[in-house]
Design a protein around this motif. Structure first.
Motif, PDB file in Angstrom:
ATOM      1  N   THR A  93      42.071  59.658  34.232  1.00 48.58           N
ATOM      2  CA  THR A  93      42.749  58.358  34.170  1.00 48.58           C
ATOM      3  C   THR A  93      42.623  57.754  32.783  1.00 48.58           C
ATOM      4  O   THR A  93      43.590  57.210  32.227  1.00 48.58           O
ATOM      5  N   MET A 118      48.155  55.079  38.601  1.00 52.89           N
ATOM      6  CA  MET A 118      47.197  54.058  38.208  1.00 52.89           C
ATOM      7  C   MET A 118      47.580  53.442  36.874  1.00 52.89           C
ATOM      8  O   MET A 118      47.482  52.217  36.688  1.00 52.89           O
ATOM      9  N   VAL A 159      38.317  51.582  38.725  1.00 50.34           N
ATOM     10  CA  VAL A 159      38.894  52.908  38.985  1.00 50.34           C
ATOM     11  C   VAL A 159      37.769  53.864  39.335  1.00 50.34           C
ATOM     12  O   VAL A 159      36.790  53.987  38.587  1.00 50.34           O
ATOM     13  N   PHE A 209      40.516  51.145  43.044  1.00 45.88           N
ATOM     14  CA  PHE A 209      41.528  52.192  43.197  1.00 45.88           C
ATOM     15  C   PHE A 209      40.861  53.552  43.126  1.00 45.88           C
ATOM     16  O   PHE A 209      40.112  53.833  42.182  1.00 45.88           O
ATOM     17  N   SER A 210      41.130  54.386  44.111  1.00 48.44           N
ATOM     18  CA  SER A 210      40.548  55.723  44.169  1.00 48.44           C
ATOM     19  C   SER A 210      41.567  56.746  43.689  1.00 48.44           C
ATOM     20  O   SER A 210      42.669  56.844  44.242  1.00 48.44           O
ATOM     21  N   ILE A 211      41.200  57.486  42.645  1.00 47.18           N
ATOM     22  CA  ILE A 211      42.061  58.539  42.114  1.00 47.18           C
ATOM     23  C   ILE A 211      41.662  59.811  42.836  1.00 47.18           C
ATOM     24  O   ILE A 211      40.656  60.446  42.506  1.00 47.18           O
ATOM     25  N   THR A 271      38.261  60.185  37.015  1.00 51.49           N
ATOM     26  CA  THR A 271      38.103  58.976  36.202  1.00 51.49           C
ATOM     27  C   THR A 271      38.425  59.307  34.745  1.00 51.49           C
ATOM     28  O   THR A 271      39.137  58.564  34.063  1.00 51.49           O
TER      29      THR A 271
END
Length: 285
Positions: A229, A198, A212, A185-187, A226
């Motif tokens: 998150t 996410m 992530v 998953f790309s934030i 990252t």
């Protein structure tokens, strides 16, 4: 909080980014080979690019105590350009390098026959070189792209546990969850996932096989998402161990399958003098 960003394009970033990342807890990164934003005109230009990914960029990262590894591939977008196709013949020499921990980014951009061929060929290279594979899913018609991706992965015979299907979202996570593949998953602002979205997916699907990343590149992006998150996870009630699993242990486990992941003797970022590093980069003593 220790952070391993498993997908970030540091070639596109400044040394200031490395300094900020180190201060935020980023201790290691993996940089996938990708499209630079302007079409390359020959396979020879990839040689210089790949050499930089395994030579210059790890040195630059090391000035700030960040360990840098790479994945190498012909990216999906340029797989459609006949001028770039000879890159497939160059890949074996790079896939044997110690700093290369996977084949990637491979997969789909526009889901063309040329992309089908390049994708299958590079999954075969991953198996031949005993490396994991990092798979890019298309920005358009993503659900169909993920379905097609999973079909090609299954047909290739590669162990799905050695494949991460990246750039997933709320729609596509369900397609991948039970396949045995890892989920990436790309934030990334505007076009991909947010930290809060996410967190909701982690609530629903757990932390197992979840990666992530920031996917930060030359576009509007942020290499500290990252960290954001991880902070959002803590605020939502996840524990420190959950955060460590998602932001550190999971990427270590996935890329560790290459047998080449080197995280020994990581420097304390606070002990690195960036001024000393920068004078070395400029040839000073």
């Amino acid at each position: 909080m220790r952070i391993f960003d498993p997908h970030i394009h540091m070639t596109s970033r400044t040394t200031d980014d490395y300094e900020r990342m180190a201060a935020a807890g980023v201790r290691a990164v993996v940089e996938p080979a990708f499209w630079l934003g302007q079409p390359r005109t020959s396979a020879a230009s990839f040689v210089d690019y790949f050499d930089s990914l395994i030579g210059w960029e790890p040195f630059r990262a090391g000035q700030f105590g960040v360990r840098h590894h790479a994945t190498i591939a012909l990216n999906p977008k340029e797989a459609n350009d006949p001028r770039c196709r000879p890159v497939l013949d160059l890949l074996p020499r790079y896939l044997d390098k110690d700093a290369v921990v996977a084949v990637g980014e491979i997969g789909y951009d526009s889901m063309t026959p040329e992309e089908d061929e390049a994708f299958a060929a590079q999954l075969a290279l991953a198996m031949a070189h005993d490396l994991p594979a990092l798979v890019h899913t298309p920005h358009r018609d993503k659900a169909r792209g993920v379905e097609r991706t999973l079909a090609v992965v299954a047909e290739s015979g590669i162990d799905p546990g050695r494949v991460v299907v990246d750039h997933l979202n709320e729609v596509t996570v369900k397609l991948v969850r039970d396949t045995g593949c890892w989920l990436g998953f790309s934030i990334y602002p505007d076009t991909k996932m947010t930290a809060l979205r996410m967190v909701e997916l982690l609530r629903e699907y757990g932390t197992d096989r979840m990666l992530v990343n920031s996917a930060a590149d030359w576009g509007r992006s942020d290499p500290l998402l990252t960290r954001a998150t991880g902070e959002a996870m803590l605020k939502a009630g996840f524990g420190d161990d959950d955060v460590d699993r998602v932001l550190w242990r999971n990427p270590v486990e996935f890329y560790g399958q290459s047998g080449r992941l080197d995280l020994t003797d990581l420097e304390d970022p606070a002990a690195v003098d960036p001024q000393t590093g920068n004078s070395i980069l400029r040839g000073g003593s």
